[in-house]
Design an enzyme around this catalytic site. Structure first.
Site, PDB file in Angstrom:
ATOM      1  N   HIS A 106       0.835  -1.208   0.000  1.00 27.13           N
ATOM      2  CA  HIS A 106       0.000   0.000   0.000  1.00 27.13           C
ATOM      3  C   HIS A 106       0.865   1.251   0.000  1.00 27.13           C
ATOM      4  O   HIS A 106       1.984   1.249   0.504  1.00 27.13           O
ATOM      5  CB  HIS A 106      -0.944   0.033   1.206  1.00 27.13           C
ATOM      6  N   HIS A 108       0.753   5.243   1.337  1.00 31.65           N
ATOM      7  CA  HIS A 108       0.101   6.218   2.213  1.00 31.65           C
ATOM      8  C   HIS A 108       0.115   7.579   1.516  1.00 31.65           C
ATOM      9  O   HIS A 108       1.147   7.989   0.977  1.00 31.65           O
ATOM     10  CB  HIS A 108       0.892   6.405   3.513  1.00 31.65           C
TER      11      HIS A 108
HETATM   12  P1  5GP Z   1       1.933   0.167   7.338  1.00 28.39           P
HETATM   13  O1  5GP Z   1       2.393   0.264   8.767  1.00 28.39           O
HETATM   14  O2  5GP Z   1       1.816  -1.281   6.966  1.00 28.39           O
HETATM   15  O3  5GP Z   1       2.758   0.973   6.372  1.00 28.39           O
HETATM   16  O4  5GP Z   1       0.510   0.832   7.254  1.00 28.39           O
HETATM   17  C1  5GP Z   1      -0.650   0.215   7.654  1.00 28.39           C
HETATM   18  C2  5GP Z   1      -1.673   1.300   7.856  1.00 28.39           C
HETATM   19  O5  5GP Z   1      -2.927   0.687   7.977  1.00 28.39           O
HETATM   20  C3  5GP Z   1      -1.446   2.139   9.106  1.00 28.39           C
HETATM   21  O6  5GP Z   1      -1.348   3.507   8.754  1.00 28.39           O
HETATM   22  C4  5GP Z   1      -2.682   1.868   9.950  1.00 28.39           C
HETATM   23  O7  5GP Z   1      -3.115   3.003  10.620  1.00 28.39           O
HETATM   24  C5  5GP Z   1      -3.687   1.388   8.926  1.00 28.39           C
HETATM   25  N1  5GP Z   1      -4.668   0.441   9.434  1.00 28.39           N
HETATM   26  C6  5GP Z   1      -4.458  -0.582  10.291  1.00 28.39           C
HETATM   27  N2  5GP Z   1      -5.597  -1.268  10.489  1.00 28.39           N
HETATM   28  C7  5GP Z   1      -6.547  -0.670   9.736  1.00 28.39           C
HETATM   29  C8  5GP Z   1      -7.937  -0.924   9.538  1.00 28.39           C
HETATM   30  O8  5GP Z   1      -8.533  -1.859  10.076  1.00 28.39           O
HETATM   31  N3  5GP Z   1      -8.598  -0.082   8.701  1.00 28.39           N
HETATM   32  C9  5GP Z   1      -7.975   0.954   8.076  1.00 28.39           C
HETATM   33  N4  5GP Z   1      -8.717   1.717   7.282  1.00 28.39           N
HETATM   34  N5  5GP Z   1      -6.667   1.237   8.254  1.00 28.39           N
HETATM   35  C10 5GP Z   1      -5.964   0.421   9.074  1.00 28.39           C
END
Ligand code: 5GP
Length: 143
Positions: A106, A108
């Site tokens: 993903h 951001h």
């Molecule tokens: P990463 O740490 O993998 O780069 O980003 C994962 C993102 O997913 C984080 O910014 C976190 O806030 C978001 N996130 C985690 N769980 C959920 C969820 O259940 N729903 C949504 N919409 N975002 C989530």
């Protein structure tokens, strides 16, 4: 979770794609889903994910990645138009040591506002759904 490993079909974003967990959608087509981050680092923090399963940028199909970053650009432009931030940070993490917490690729989109320090990454502080829906509506209108 290091860079290696197999795709976990029970990760949170896989569940969102299957409709098992609700999300506040900003954009959807046959290859991409974009929705509001539930634990936003700033007002309007939006995620863009491919529908095809991949853990990170390194194990994704290059064509999927090309499509994903182009959609990320389009959605970032809509975030800009809708929310008028002063800057936009685009981030993407590969592997837990790099900060990745959900192991489905993903990007951001994090709007930045002058003088406002963004919240911590994946802080665990859930946003108000009504507020997320209002932000998503504005972004959708700009798309
Ligand atoms: P990463 O740490 O993998 O780069 O980003 C994962 C993102 O997913 C984080 O910014 C976190 O806030 C978001 N996130 C985690 N769980 C959920 C969820 O259940 N729903 C949504 N919409 N975002 C989530």
């Amino acid at each position: 979770m290091s860079l290696d490993g197999t795709y976990d079909y029970d990760n949170i974003f896989a569940k969102i794609l299957r409709g098992e967990i609700p999300n506040v959608t900003v954009y959807e087509d046959e290859r991409v889903l974009s929705f509001m981050d539930a634990f936003p680092q700033s007002k309007g923090h939006t995620l863009v994910i491919p529908k095809a399963p991949s853990r990170n940028l390194l194990d994704t199909d290059p064509d999927e990645l090309s499509n994903l970053i182009q959609k990320t650009q389009t959605i970032a432009a809509a975030v800009r138009q809708a929310l008028k931030p002063d800057g936009i940070t685009i981030t993407q993490f590969n592997g837990a040591p790099a900060g990745q917490t959900v192991f489905h690729l993903h990007f951001h989109i994090i709007p930045r506002y002058t003088g406002v320090v963004p919240g911590p990454h994946a802080s665990g502080q859930m946003a108000d759904i009504g507020e997320l829906s209002a932000l998503a509506d504005k972004i959708k209108t700009a798309l």
